[in-house]
Design a protein around this motif. Structure first.
Motif, PDB file in Angstrom:
ATOM      1  N   LEU A  50      82.138 -15.098 -33.835  1.00  0.00           N
ATOM      2  CA  LEU A  50      81.062 -15.579 -34.703  1.00  0.00           C
ATOM      3  C   LEU A  50      80.643 -14.522 -35.710  1.00  0.00           C
ATOM      4  CD1 LEU A  50      78.759 -17.659 -32.315  1.00  0.00           C
ATOM      5  CD2 LEU A  50      80.651 -18.434 -33.758  1.00  0.00           C
ATOM      6  N   ALA A  51      80.639 -13.271 -35.305  1.00  0.00           N
ATOM      7  CA  ALA A  51      80.289 -12.189 -36.232  1.00  0.00           C
ATOM      8  C   ALA A  51      81.295 -12.114 -37.382  1.00  0.00           C
ATOM      9  CB  ALA A  51      80.227 -10.859 -35.487  1.00  0.00           C
ATOM     10  N   LYS A  52      82.565 -12.277 -37.066  1.00  0.00           N
ATOM     11  CA  LYS A  52      83.607 -12.249 -38.098  1.00  0.00           C
ATOM     12  C   LYS A  52      83.435 -13.405 -39.082  1.00  0.00           C
ATOM     13  CE  LYS A  52      87.076 -10.183 -35.029  1.00  0.00           C
ATOM     14  NZ  LYS A  52      88.343 -10.454 -34.281  1.00  0.00           N
ATOM     15  N   ILE A  53      83.173 -14.594 -38.554  1.00  0.00           N
ATOM     16  CA  ILE A  53      83.022 -15.766 -39.422  1.00  0.00           C
ATOM     17  C   ILE A  53      81.769 -15.634 -40.283  1.00  0.00           C
ATOM     18  CG2 ILE A  53      82.757 -18.271 -39.491  1.00  0.00           C
ATOM     19  CD1 ILE A  53      84.245 -18.371 -36.810  1.00  0.00           C
ATOM     20  N   ASP A  54      80.694 -15.123 -39.699  1.00  0.00           N
ATOM     21  CA  ASP A  54      79.463 -14.916 -40.464  1.00  0.00           C
ATOM     22  C   ASP A  54      79.711 -13.978 -41.641  1.00  0.00           C
ATOM     23  OD1 ASP A  54      76.453 -15.010 -40.767  1.00  0.00           O
ATOM     24  OD2 ASP A  54      76.722 -12.859 -40.415  1.00  0.00           O
ATOM     25  N   LYS A  55      80.487 -12.944 -41.432  1.00  0.00           N
ATOM     26  CA  LYS A  55      80.799 -11.993 -42.498  1.00  0.00           C
ATOM     27  C   LYS A  55      81.631 -12.652 -43.586  1.00  0.00           C
ATOM     28  CE  LYS A  55      82.699  -7.357 -43.260  1.00  0.00           C
ATOM     29  NZ  LYS A  55      83.324  -6.173 -42.601  1.00  0.00           N
ATOM     30  N   ILE A  56      82.573 -13.504 -43.203  1.00  0.00           N
ATOM     31  CA  ILE A  56      83.410 -14.210 -44.181  1.00  0.00           C
ATOM     32  C   ILE A  56      82.563 -15.144 -45.040  1.00  0.00           C
ATOM     33  CG2 ILE A  56      85.257 -15.926 -44.435  1.00  0.00           C
ATOM     34  CD1 ILE A  56      86.369 -14.724 -41.749  1.00  0.00           C
ATOM     35  N   ILE A  57      81.648 -15.862 -44.401  1.00  0.00           N
ATOM     36  CA  ILE A  57      80.783 -16.796 -45.131  1.00  0.00           C
ATOM     37  C   ILE A  57      79.902 -16.052 -46.117  1.00  0.00           C
ATOM     38  CG2 ILE A  57      78.851 -18.412 -44.903  1.00  0.00           C
ATOM     39  CD1 ILE A  57      80.043 -19.192 -42.163  1.00  0.00           C
ATOM     40  N   GLY A  58      79.283 -14.957 -45.671  1.00  0.00           N
ATOM     41  CA  GLY A  58      78.395 -14.183 -46.525  1.00  0.00           C
ATOM     42  C   GLY A  58      77.284 -15.042 -47.091  1.00  0.00           C
ATOM     43  N   GLU A  59      77.052 -14.892 -48.382  1.00  0.00           N
ATOM     44  CA  GLU A  59      76.034 -15.681 -49.074  1.00  0.00           C
ATOM     45  C   GLU A  59      76.657 -16.755 -49.952  1.00  0.00           C
ATOM     46  OE1 GLU A  59      72.850 -15.306 -48.415  1.00  0.00           O
ATOM     47  OE2 GLU A  59      73.296 -13.634 -47.055  1.00  0.00           O
ATOM     48  N   ASP A  60      77.949 -16.999 -49.790  1.00  0.00           N
ATOM     49  CA  ASP A  60      78.681 -17.895 -50.691  1.00  0.00           C
ATOM     50  C   ASP A  60      78.474 -19.374 -50.400  1.00  0.00           C
ATOM     51  OD1 ASP A  60      79.684 -15.667 -51.945  1.00  0.00           O
ATOM     52  OD2 ASP A  60      81.540 -15.638 -50.779  1.00  0.00           O
ATOM     53  N   ALA A  61      78.054 -19.709 -49.195  1.00  0.00           N
ATOM     54  CA  ALA A  61      77.837 -21.099 -48.778  1.00  0.00           C
ATOM     55  C   ALA A  61      79.061 -21.991 -49.001  1.00  0.00           C
ATOM     56  CB  ALA A  61      76.630 -21.689 -49.502  1.00  0.00           C
ATOM     57  N   PRO A  62      80.247 -21.592 -48.532  1.00  0.00           N
ATOM     58  CA  PRO A  62      81.421 -22.481 -48.650  1.00  0.00           C
ATOM     59  C   PRO A  62      81.224 -23.731 -47.811  1.00  0.00           C
ATOM     60  CG  PRO A  62      81.896 -20.670 -47.183  1.00  0.00           C
ATOM     61  CD  PRO A  62      80.566 -20.358 -47.796  1.00  0.00           C
ATOM     62  N   GLU A  63      81.837 -24.816 -48.249  1.00  0.00           N
ATOM     63  CA  GLU A  63      81.744 -26.072 -47.497  1.00  0.00           C
ATOM     64  C   GLU A  63      82.663 -26.066 -46.282  1.00  0.00           C
ATOM     65  OE1 GLU A  63      80.788 -28.943 -51.312  1.00  0.00           O
ATOM     66  OE2 GLU A  63      82.822 -28.233 -50.947  1.00  0.00           O
ATOM     67  N   ILE A  64      83.817 -25.428 -46.427  1.00  0.00           N
ATOM     68  CA  ILE A  64      84.774 -25.297 -45.330  1.00  0.00           C
ATOM     69  C   ILE A  64      85.312 -23.876 -45.341  1.00  0.00           C
ATOM     70  CG2 ILE A  64      86.883 -26.179 -44.245  1.00  0.00           C
ATOM     71  CD1 ILE A  64      86.635 -28.671 -45.999  1.00  0.00           C
ATOM     72  N   VAL A  65      85.427 -23.283 -44.167  1.00  0.00           N
ATOM     73  CA  VAL A  65      86.113 -22.001 -44.030  1.00  0.00           C
ATOM     74  C   VAL A  65      87.375 -22.256 -43.210  1.00  0.00           C
ATOM     75  CG1 VAL A  65      85.995 -19.614 -43.276  1.00  0.00           C
ATOM     76  CG2 VAL A  65      83.913 -20.768 -44.057  1.00  0.00           C
ATOM     77  N   TYR A  66      88.541 -22.012 -43.822  1.00  0.00           N
ATOM     78  CA  TYR A  66      89.823 -22.234 -43.151  1.00  0.00           C
ATOM     79  C   TYR A  66      90.201 -20.981 -42.365  1.00  0.00           C
ATOM     80  CZ  TYR A  66      90.336 -26.268 -46.199  1.00  0.00           C
ATOM     81  OH  TYR A  66      90.145 -27.470 -46.843  1.00  0.00           O
ATOM     82  N   LEU A  67      90.439 -21.167 -41.073  1.00  0.00           N
ATOM     83  CA  LEU A  67      90.741 -20.053 -40.190  1.00  0.00           C
ATOM     84  C   LEU A  67      92.021 -20.360 -39.416  1.00  0.00           C
ATOM     85  CD1 LEU A  67      87.029 -19.739 -39.101  1.00  0.00           C
ATOM     86  CD2 LEU A  67      88.227 -18.100 -40.560  1.00  0.00           C
ATOM     87  N   GLY A  68      92.176 -19.815 -38.232  1.00  0.00           N
ATOM     88  CA  GLY A  68      93.379 -20.070 -37.452  1.00  0.00           C
ATOM     89  C   GLY A  68      93.067 -20.063 -35.971  1.00  0.00           C
ATOM     90  N   TYR A  69      94.114 -20.124 -35.152  1.00  0.00           N
ATOM     91  CA  TYR A  69      93.919 -20.100 -33.705  1.00  0.00           C
ATOM     92  C   TYR A  69      95.168 -19.568 -33.027  1.00  0.00           C
ATOM     93  CZ  TYR A  69      96.573 -24.543 -33.523  1.00  0.00           C
ATOM     94  OH  TYR A  69      97.527 -25.528 -33.640  1.00  0.00           O
ATOM     95  N   GLU A  70      95.044 -19.330 -31.747  1.00  0.00           N
ATOM     96  CA  GLU A  70      96.170 -18.862 -30.952  1.00  0.00           C
ATOM     97  C   GLU A  70      96.545 -19.942 -29.945  1.00  0.00           C
ATOM     98  OE1 GLU A  70      96.297 -15.610 -27.573  1.00  0.00           O
ATOM     99  OE2 GLU A  70      96.436 -14.650 -29.548  1.00  0.00           O
ATOM    100  N   ASP A  71      97.805 -20.333 -29.953  1.00  0.00           N
ATOM    101  CA  ASP A  71      98.305 -21.372 -29.048  1.00  0.00           C
ATOM    102  C   ASP A  71      98.799 -20.711 -27.769  1.00  0.00           C
ATOM    103  OD1 ASP A  71      99.512 -23.504 -27.791  1.00  0.00           O
ATOM    104  OD2 ASP A  71     100.319 -24.348 -29.639  1.00  0.00           O
ATOM    105  N   VAL A  72      97.934 -20.682 -26.762  1.00  0.00           N
ATOM    106  CA  VAL A  72      98.260 -20.017 -25.505  1.00  0.00           C
ATOM    107  C   VAL A  72      99.455 -20.679 -24.829  1.00  0.00           C
ATOM    108  CG1 VAL A  72      97.391 -19.391 -23.215  1.00  0.00           C
ATOM    109  CG2 VAL A  72      95.875 -19.271 -25.212  1.00  0.00           C
TER     110      VAL A  72
END
Length: 293
Positions: free
Chosen positions: A104-126
């Motif tokens: 959550l800290a990482k995502i909060d930093k990415i969002i910043g003050e820009d207010a994007p509608e969608i933030v595209y990220l990724g995942y790990e397929d265990v």
């Protein structure tokens, strides 16, 4: 920040996940970033899932339950959207976990003050040897690439709640492949997005979990895939002209898998075995109008 002052709502969908739900919830409560709430939306579980959830409840957790089982995660996700107070929503299935305690800290930093509608990220397929599945677009303003290349998991995105509400973004209920339809429509409608090469959650191979909707081959899955594709075609009308060719390319790529999908259904019905019905995507962009010889 919204009027509630909450940055994130982590919306956990549950159905008969008594073995996994505590792990999912603790992956959120153990976050270093503390400005979040948890909504657990249960799809009328018949095991001990709700008993475990009630033991885990605290001031950050609110619990909702569907009146009857809806069969897929669409109904519980809609319930979460309706009740969320966070500025952003992160969807998580009850047998998955956030990637680590800094997510959550990482995502909060990415969002910043820009207010994007969608933030595209990724995942790990265990379940696939910890394989990473991350958007290869650092600049997600290239919406055309995202229409064709995205991993169709709503959990690999962070969603601005205001965007979802203003665009009446609701999941189809009782339908497989609702993720694909939802993600495509959102990508088409969005005007401001961001992207980062970080993993937001661990996908814990639910297709191998007993009782999971992903383990059961069925005619419904096949019919829902056709239904999904038909509704994607309907999205063509709201797609900006500069992206229409890319959407048509997606439709064509999906259309190319029809023989394998039908064959998988026939084998499943004949042998009554839990098999992998649908091929893994390996899309290579081709223009829909490209001559194929």
């Amino acid at each position: 920040m919204n009027e509630e002052g909450i940055r994130f709502t982590v919306a956990i969908s549950t159905y008969n996940v008594e073995k996994y739900v505590e792990r999912a919830v603790k992956s959120v409560t153990n976050q270093e970033f503390n400005n979040f709430e948890i909504i657990i939306a249960d799809d009328s579980s018949t095991d001990n899932t709700m008993k475990i959830i009630n033991k885990l409840k605290n001031d950050k957790i609110r619990v909702f339950k569907t009146e009857k089982n809806t069969g897929t995660a669409g109904g519980t996700r809609n319930l979460a959207i309706e009740n969320a107070k966070g500025e952003y929503i992160i969807f998580l299935d009850g047998d998955d976990t956030l990637y680590d305690n800094k997510t959550l800290a990482k995502i909060d930093k990415i969002i910043g003050e820009d207010a994007p509608e969608i933030v595209y990220l990724g995942y790990e397929d265990v379940g696939q040897g910890n394989k990473e599945r991350i958007s290869d677009e650092e600049n997600s303003s290239k919406k055309a690439r995202l229409i064709c290349d995205v991993t169709f998991s709503v959990s690999s995105r962070c969603w601005r709640r205001e965007f979802l509400i203003n665009n009446n973004m609701k999941f189809k209920t009782g339908m497989y492949y609702e993720d694909e339809l939802y993600c495509l429509k959102a990508t088409i409608l969005s005007k401001k997005t961001k992207s980062a090469k970080i993993k937001v959650f661990k996908y814990n191979a639910k297709k191998n979990r007993e009782g999971s909707v992903m383990t059961k081959p069925s005619i419904k899955k096949c019919s829902d895939w056709y239904r999904m594709l038909a509704e994607v075609v309907d999205l063509y009308e709201i797609t900006p002209d500069e992206y229409k060719t890319y959407l048509l390319s997606f439709i064509k790529n999906e259309n190319d898998t029809i023989p394998l999908r039908i064959r998988g259904i026939l084998i499943a019905l004949k042998n009554n075995e839990k098999i992998k019905l649908f091929p893994k995507r390996n899309y290579e962009f081709r223009s829909f109008f490209e001559d194929e010889n």
